[in-house]
Design a protein around this motif. Structure first.
Motif, PDB file in Angstrom:
ATOM      1  N   SER A 160     -17.347  -2.398  -2.518  1.00 21.46           N
ATOM      2  CA  SER A 160     -16.755  -2.619  -1.193  1.00 21.46           C
ATOM      3  C   SER A 160     -15.862  -3.858  -1.194  1.00 21.46           C
ATOM      4  CB  SER A 160     -17.872  -2.796  -0.163  1.00 21.46           C
ATOM      5  OG  SER A 160     -17.344  -3.062   1.114  1.00 21.46           O
ATOM      6  N   GLY A 161     -14.694  -3.716  -0.604  1.00 17.99           N
ATOM      7  CA  GLY A 161     -13.768  -4.837  -0.484  1.00 17.99           C
ATOM      8  C   GLY A 161     -12.873  -5.053  -1.688  1.00 17.99           C
ATOM      9  N   SER A 182     -10.408  -3.156  -2.844  1.00 19.04           N
ATOM     10  CA  SER A 182      -8.999  -2.874  -2.534  1.00 19.04           C
ATOM     11  C   SER A 182      -8.325  -4.119  -1.959  1.00 19.04           C
ATOM     12  CB  SER A 182      -8.893  -1.728  -1.522  1.00 19.04           C
ATOM     13  OG  SER A 182      -9.438  -0.539  -2.020  1.00 19.04           O
ATOM     14  N   ARG A 183      -9.002  -4.776  -1.055  1.00 23.91           N
ATOM     15  CA  ARG A 183      -8.468  -5.996  -0.444  1.00 23.91           C
ATOM     16  C   ARG A 183      -8.296  -7.099  -1.486  1.00 23.91           C
ATOM     17  NH1 ARG A 183      -8.320  -8.328   4.711  1.00 23.91           N
ATOM     18  NH2 ARG A 183      -8.489 -10.596   4.699  1.00 23.91           N
ATOM     19  N   VAL A 187       0.865  -1.180   0.000  1.00 24.67           N
ATOM     20  CA  VAL A 187       0.000   0.000   0.000  1.00 24.67           C
ATOM     21  C   VAL A 187       0.900   1.228   0.000  1.00 24.67           C
ATOM     22  CG1 VAL A 187      -1.806   1.288   1.199  1.00 24.67           C
ATOM     23  CG2 VAL A 187      -1.823  -1.213   1.265  1.00 24.67           C
ATOM     24  N   SER A 222      -4.186  -6.286   7.808  1.00 21.91           N
ATOM     25  CA  SER A 222      -5.025  -7.486   7.730  1.00 21.91           C
ATOM     26  C   SER A 222      -4.601  -8.412   6.590  1.00 21.91           C
ATOM     27  CB  SER A 222      -6.493  -7.096   7.554  1.00 21.91           C
ATOM     28  OG  SER A 222      -6.699  -6.440   6.315  1.00 21.91           O
ATOM     29  N   VAL A 223      -4.121  -7.827   5.485  1.00 25.20           N
ATOM     30  CA  VAL A 223      -3.712  -8.644   4.342  1.00 25.20           C
ATOM     31  C   VAL A 223      -2.272  -9.120   4.495  1.00 25.20           C
ATOM     32  CG1 VAL A 223      -3.465  -8.680   1.817  1.00 25.20           C
ATOM     33  CG2 VAL A 223      -5.355  -7.451   2.855  1.00 25.20           C
ATOM     34  N   GLY A 259      -7.848   3.542   7.616  1.00 25.56           N
ATOM     35  CA  GLY A 259      -8.242   2.473   6.704  1.00 25.56           C
ATOM     36  C   GLY A 259      -7.083   1.804   5.986  1.00 25.56           C
ATOM     37  N   ALA A 260      -6.100   2.593   5.542  1.00 28.72           N
ATOM     38  CA  ALA A 260      -4.963   2.023   4.808  1.00 28.72           C
ATOM     39  C   ALA A 260      -4.147   1.103   5.702  1.00 28.72           C
ATOM     40  CB  ALA A 260      -4.079   3.142   4.253  1.00 28.72           C
ATOM     41  N   LEU A 318      -6.083  -2.130   6.270  1.00 29.11           N
ATOM     42  CA  LEU A 318      -6.032  -2.961   5.067  1.00 29.11           C
ATOM     43  C   LEU A 318      -4.682  -3.654   4.945  1.00 29.11           C
ATOM     44  CD1 LEU A 318      -7.609  -3.735   2.496  1.00 29.11           C
ATOM     45  CD2 LEU A 318      -6.590  -1.730   1.393  1.00 29.11           C
TER      46      LEU A 318
END
Length: 273
Positions: A153-154, A156-157, A90, A193-194, A186-187, A190
């Motif tokens: 939604s979702g 980006s993930r 990111v 979590s990934v 948010g970044a 993200l």
């Protein structure tokens, strides 16, 4: 892509090796690279298209770079460890002007920028075919909902898990006064979590060259700099809020450290970022 899809039987063994290696968390490359990316589907395949990447190279590094440098005096500084990043990440930056996304995309080393994807407003860029074509060809763009529909939604993930790095402006919009705003978490959530790194970046001079309300840079080729800092990973037990604060502090430091080199001595007191 077939070369990036691990065999199912290998996943548990690779995951075990990752968990047993404490130094792995310090790697600047995505943990997804060792575990394997999600298979590409109809929606994500275009974002890792080699043909589109080749065309984007010509547009970004040829035509658009020439246009940018004809209107601003651009400098790019890249931390050495950025070039060691492999796989998705990111890219997080302050948002100073409309110059930001193209300057970040064409300033980042190509090995990292090849599939870089930028989220853009779905209601403005994706509802008209020529706008959609423009942002997809130039920025590998994907749609972000601003109308509360959550249609995308979702995504980006999904892109990150498919091996596609993304650009995020966590201030949520362009600066109105030239002072850096707060970063929404948010970044960081993200990336954490990934399991991908964050590359912090600072735009210096973008607001001065093209403040909000202008559609073209000021005359005289004003100086604008892009500074890419060392990649960052979430620490064990670190909250996403604390992680985002640490990323923001890194962006502020990149901005302050490079300000005078790019724009010259400050003419007034330093604004608190």
């Amino acid at each position: 892509m077939a070369g990036n899809e691990p065999e199912k039987a290998d996943k548990p063994a690779k995951a075990d090796r990752t968990a047993q290696n404490p130094r792995h968390d310090q790697s600047v490359s995505s943990r997804l690279r060792s575990l394997g990316w999600d298979p590409l589907d109809e929606d994500t395949r275009k974002y890792r298209s080699r043909a589109r990447a080749a065309l984007r190279f010509v547009l970004q590094r040829g035509l658009f770079r020439g246009l940018v440098r004809a209107n601003v005096t651009q400098t790019v500084t890249t931390a050495r460890r950025v070039k060691a990043v492999r796989g998705p990440f990111v890219l997080v930056a302050n948002h100073t002007s409309h110059l930001d996304a193209p300057m970040l995309a064409e300033g980042l080393p190509w090995a990292q920028a090849r599939y870089l994807s930028t989220g853009v407003a779905a209601d403005y860029f994706f509802h008209v075919w020529y706008k959609r074509l423009f942002v997809r060809l130039l920025f590998n763009a994907y749609p972000i909902d601003r109308d509360g529909s959550r249609k995308n939604s979702g995504f980006s993930r999904r892109l990150l898990r498919s091996g596609v790095p993304i650009l995020v402006f966590p201030e949520g919009g362009r600066q109105k006064t030239g002072t850096m705003g707060e970063f929404k978490p948010g970044a960081a959530a993200l990336a954490s979590s990934v399991g991908v790194p964050i590359i912090p970046a600072a735009l210096v001079g973008g607001y001065e060259a093209m403040p909000k309300g202008r559609s073209w840079p000021k005359p005289g080729r004003p100086p604008v700099g892009v500074v890419f800092g060392d990649p960052m990973m979430a620490r064990d037990g670190e909250s996403v809020v604390d992680y985002m604060e640490r990323v923001r502090a890194a962006v502020v430091d990149l901005y302050d450290t490079n300000y005078e080199q790019i724009l010259g001595p400050r003419t007034g007191p330093r604004e608190e970022q």
